[in-house]
Design an enzyme around this catalytic site. Structure first.
Site, PDB file in Angstrom:
ATOM      1  CG  LEU A  68     -31.343  -6.654   7.148  1.00  0.00           C
ATOM      2  CD1 LEU A  68     -30.101  -7.107   6.386  1.00  0.00           C
ATOM      3  CD2 LEU A  68     -30.974  -5.535   8.115  1.00  0.00           C
ATOM      4  N   GLY A  69     -34.723  -9.110   5.648  1.00  0.00           N
ATOM      5  CA  GLY A  69     -35.610  -9.984   6.407  1.00  0.00           C
ATOM      6  C   GLY A  69     -34.807 -11.102   7.043  1.00  0.00           C
ATOM      7  CB  ILE A  71     -33.048 -14.761   3.585  1.00  0.00           C
ATOM      8  CG1 ILE A  71     -33.908 -16.036   3.719  1.00  0.00           C
ATOM      9  CG2 ILE A  71     -31.882 -15.004   2.635  1.00  0.00           C
ATOM     10  CD1 ILE A  71     -34.641 -16.421   2.448  1.00  0.00           C
ATOM     11  NE  ARG A  93     -41.565  -3.979   2.845  1.00  0.00           N
ATOM     12  CZ  ARG A  93     -42.500  -4.888   3.061  1.00  0.00           C
ATOM     13  NH1 ARG A  93     -43.676  -4.775   2.467  1.00  0.00           N
ATOM     14  NH2 ARG A  93     -42.288  -5.898   3.876  1.00  0.00           N
ATOM     15  CB  SER A  94     -39.106   0.937   7.306  1.00  0.00           C
ATOM     16  OG  SER A  94     -39.412  -0.361   7.775  1.00  0.00           O
ATOM     17  NE  ARG A 141     -40.357 -16.076  -6.063  1.00  0.00           N
ATOM     18  CZ  ARG A 141     -40.111 -17.122  -5.298  1.00  0.00           C
ATOM     19  NH1 ARG A 141     -38.892 -17.628  -5.256  1.00  0.00           N
ATOM     20  NH2 ARG A 141     -41.055 -17.676  -4.572  1.00  0.00           N
ATOM     21  CG  ASP A 193     -30.232 -20.176  -6.888  1.00  0.00           C
ATOM     22  OD1 ASP A 193     -29.795 -21.149  -7.529  1.00  0.00           O
ATOM     23  OD2 ASP A 193     -31.100 -20.281  -5.990  1.00  0.00           O
ATOM     24  CD  GLU A 234     -36.312 -19.565 -11.505  1.00  0.00           C
ATOM     25  OE1 GLU A 234     -36.953 -20.470 -10.932  1.00  0.00           O
ATOM     26  OE2 GLU A 234     -35.659 -18.720 -10.880  1.00  0.00           O
ATOM     27  CG  HIS A 289     -35.092 -21.251  -7.912  1.00  0.00           C
ATOM     28  ND1 HIS A 289     -36.228 -20.605  -8.347  1.00  0.00           N
ATOM     29  CD2 HIS A 289     -35.047 -21.053  -6.564  1.00  0.00           C
ATOM     30  CE1 HIS A 289     -36.847 -20.046  -7.308  1.00  0.00           C
ATOM     31  NE2 HIS A 289     -36.142 -20.313  -6.222  1.00  0.00           N
TER      32      HIS A 289
END
Length: 316
Positions: free
Chosen positions: A154-155, A157, A177-178, A234, A258, A263, A281
């Protein structure tokens, strides 16, 4: 090309967009690592002060060590998992990326993949074009509005994806992570638990060693035969062989991908499967966004060599 003090030597470590290449060539002495022989690269290595690369391109500790005058690595992309940032930091080498400018496009595309996969848009397009419709109606598909969404990472993006999903009245949970204090979404500390509680699992976390094959057989089995996997992160974050097997055996309902492990090579077994959507991608691939990314990658290099603060250094 002869270098001058006014034109720092830059190594081009990956195939970059024409707009960025033109700006680099106009302001720097550029050496293309993708075409140089080992001997030619060794000859220019002592003069290289900057590297222009992509996030997935390998710029390892050993590679960095080949350039004694290196000062900065500018990454075209938000991810920089291909760069050994720890090794760079130890040498005092700056690393920059291109966050924010691609957030909206990637979030838009995550929802595009989700909707396309759930509603089988690609299959339906072929069905309509081929004349199969004349033989009877298309199979029923999966409803999205009101369904349960799990976001892994949940950054910037991930949060943008959540905002879009909220417009579809989706029940949103996330694994990170938290936990984050500034969001209304439910935090789930265990990834397998999250996968077992959602209809769609969307991946938007960084790549790198810490997330490699994070999506394994246990997570996919928890997602289950009615669950969908959507990956705009990724390819490395998914155990690709395990995903193929899960799709073949119907242990998950489908996937929208994607990104891939190797790749641009898409495994033949994956390409043959009907229950997924594959794209090359391209989540950030709009003219406006890729131009903004190119400008930011260039501007970071220009700022460094002009003695100005970097625009977007990666977190230390």
């Amino acid at each position: 090309m002869t270098s001058t003090s006014a034109r720092p030597d830059i190594l081009i470590a990956a195939a970059l967009p024409p707009h960025l290449m033109q700006r680099l060539q106009d302001h720097f002495t550029c050496h293309d690592a993708t075409t140089l022989s080992d001997a030619a690269l060794a000859a220019v290595a002592p003069s290289i002060r900057g590297i222009a690369s992509k996030g997935e391109t390998k710029v390892s500790r050993e590679y960095i060590a080949r350039f004694p005058a290196l000062e900065i690595i500018s990454v075209f992309g938000v991810g920089y998992d291909g760069v050994d940032a720890v090794a760079a930091r130890e040498r005092g080498i700056e690393v920059t990326n291109t966050p924010d400018v691609l957030t909206d496009d990637v979030a838009d595309f995550a929802m595009t993949l989700l909707l396309s996969t759930a509603r089988r848009v690609v299959d339906a397009d072929r069905f309509a074009r081929s004349g199969e419709w004349k033989k009877g109606p298309f199979a029923l598909t999966t409803k999205v509005t009101g369904s349960r969404l799990g976001i892994v990472g949940l950054g910037r993006i991930g949060k943008a994806i959540a905002r879009r999903a909220a417009a579809f009245d989706m029940e949103i949970s996330y694994h990170n992570r938290s936990p984050q204090s500034d969001v209304p979404y439910r935090y789930v500390a265990d990834l397998k638990t999250l996968a077992g509680e959602v209809d769609f699992l969307v991946l938007s976390m960084p790549g790198g060693a810490g997330t490699r094959a994070l999506i394994n057989a246990e997570v996919l089995d928890a997602l289950g035969p009615k669950g969908f996997l959507i990956n705009v992160a990724r390819g490395s974050v998914v155990d690709e062989a395990t995903l193929i097997k899960a799709l073949q055996e119907g242990r998950i309902a489908g996937a929208g991908l994607d990104v891939f492990e190797n790749e641009p090579n898409v495994p033949e077994a994956l390409a043959k499967l009907p229950n997924l959507t594959l794209t090359p991608h391209m989540a950030s691939g709009t003219v406006i966004t890729r131009t903004a990314m190119a400008d930011l990658a260039f501007d970071n290099l220009q700022a460094h060599f002009s003695g100005k603060p970097l625009l977007t250094p990666v977190p230390r």
